[in-house]
Design an enzyme around this catalytic site. Sequence first.
Site, mmCIF file in Angstrom:
data_model
loop_
_atom_site.group_PDB
_atom_site.id
_atom_site.type_symbol
_atom_site.label_atom_id
_atom_site.label_comp_id
_atom_site.label_asym_id
_atom_site.label_seq_id
_atom_site.Cartn_x
_atom_site.Cartn_y
_atom_site.Cartn_z
ATOM 1 C CG HIS A 7 45.139 16.903 -46.210
ATOM 2 N ND1 HIS A 7 45.865 17.831 -46.732
ATOM 3 C CD2 HIS A 7 44.276 16.787 -47.236
ATOM 4 C CE1 HIS A 7 45.523 18.141 -47.896
ATOM 5 N NE2 HIS A 7 44.557 17.193 -48.222
ATOM 6 N NE ARG A 8 47.607 16.750 -50.351
ATOM 7 C CZ ARG A 8 47.934 18.011 -51.228
ATOM 8 N NH1 ARG A 8 48.949 18.489 -51.155
ATOM 9 N NH2 ARG A 8 46.564 18.881 -51.770
ATOM 10 C CD GLU A 34 43.414 13.184 -48.817
ATOM 11 O OE1 GLU A 34 42.951 13.572 -49.667
ATOM 12 O OE2 GLU A 34 44.517 13.483 -48.288
ATOM 13 C CG ASP A 36 45.756 12.919 -52.754
ATOM 14 O OD1 ASP A 36 44.386 13.536 -52.946
ATOM 15 O OD2 ASP A 36 46.360 13.417 -52.205
ATOM 16 C CG HIS A 49 47.507 16.545 -54.323
ATOM 17 N ND1 HIS A 49 47.796 17.627 -54.924
ATOM 18 C CD2 HIS A 49 46.261 16.538 -53.804
ATOM 19 C CE1 HIS A 49 46.658 18.202 -55.083
ATOM 20 N NE2 HIS A 49 45.903 17.714 -54.290
ATOM 21 C CD GLU A 109 41.238 14.172 -53.506
ATOM 22 O OE1 GLU A 109 40.968 14.989 -54.448
ATOM 23 O OE2 GLU A 109 41.616 14.624 -52.680
ATOM 24 C CE LYS A 111 44.236 15.054 -57.040
ATOM 25 N NZ LYS A 111 44.151 16.520 -56.734
ATOM 26 C CG ASP A 229 48.032 19.676 -44.241
ATOM 27 O OD1 ASP A 229 47.693 18.829 -45.066
ATOM 28 O OD2 ASP A 229 47.853 20.939 -44.706
#
Length: 242
Positions: A7-8, A34, A36, A49, A109, A111, A229
């Site tokens: 995640h990120r 992942e 953003d 993000h 993702e 945003k 994370d």
Amino acid sequence: MTHIFAHRGAAGTHPENTMAAFEEALKAGADGIELDVQLTKDGEPVVIHDETVDRTTDGSGWVRDMTYRELRKLNAAAKWNGRYGHCPIPHLEEVLAWLAPTPLMVNIELKNSLVAYERLEQKAIAVVHRYGLENRTIFSSFNHNSMRLCRQLAPEIETALLYMEPLYDPWTYVRAMKAEGVHPYYRTVTAAFVMDAQRRGVAVRPFTVNKPKTVKTMFAYKVDAIFTDDPRQAKEWKEKTP
């Protein structure tokens, strides 16, 4: 088999959405990353993000009000007390050029719930095409209109619907949206929901799954993937899961 998406990047141990975090995800043995994407004032797709740079960098202001050159001067590792030096905010192209020769999948993702970025979908799709990553990319967003547009523009790239609250009759909705996956808040996920989704050919990838008990529960449910994370820790727990 449950995939592990960082995640990120490895946001729990490295500055989120930076090349340092993505490189750690690869070293940790994650299956995917992942990230953003938003647009700068001059229309460049960048990986960050928040709609503002305040929380994650040494700058302040809205991403949409800054040019790419201005953004690149900021340090996305500023809050890490010098442990990672200077980490610029990456361009989407920079990340995908790095990712292409690796085995990693990528969840992009968009945003665009708070700021209606013009042509964000088209620009992200163009970069994915440039690196031939159609089969390793998932687009996701809380903005489901955006996901419907992505399906129309690039039906060969998977789309997934992000949401926080349980959906009523989700399968009718998912079918109407022509989505192939759902990315629910992990607290809404049950074993029955996962079985129902998979029976219908819909992938379930909950976010953001960090606590040992929750990670193990999601593995037991046999979800298609988790967003975490700490991919290194999740990989260790996965290997111990019967």
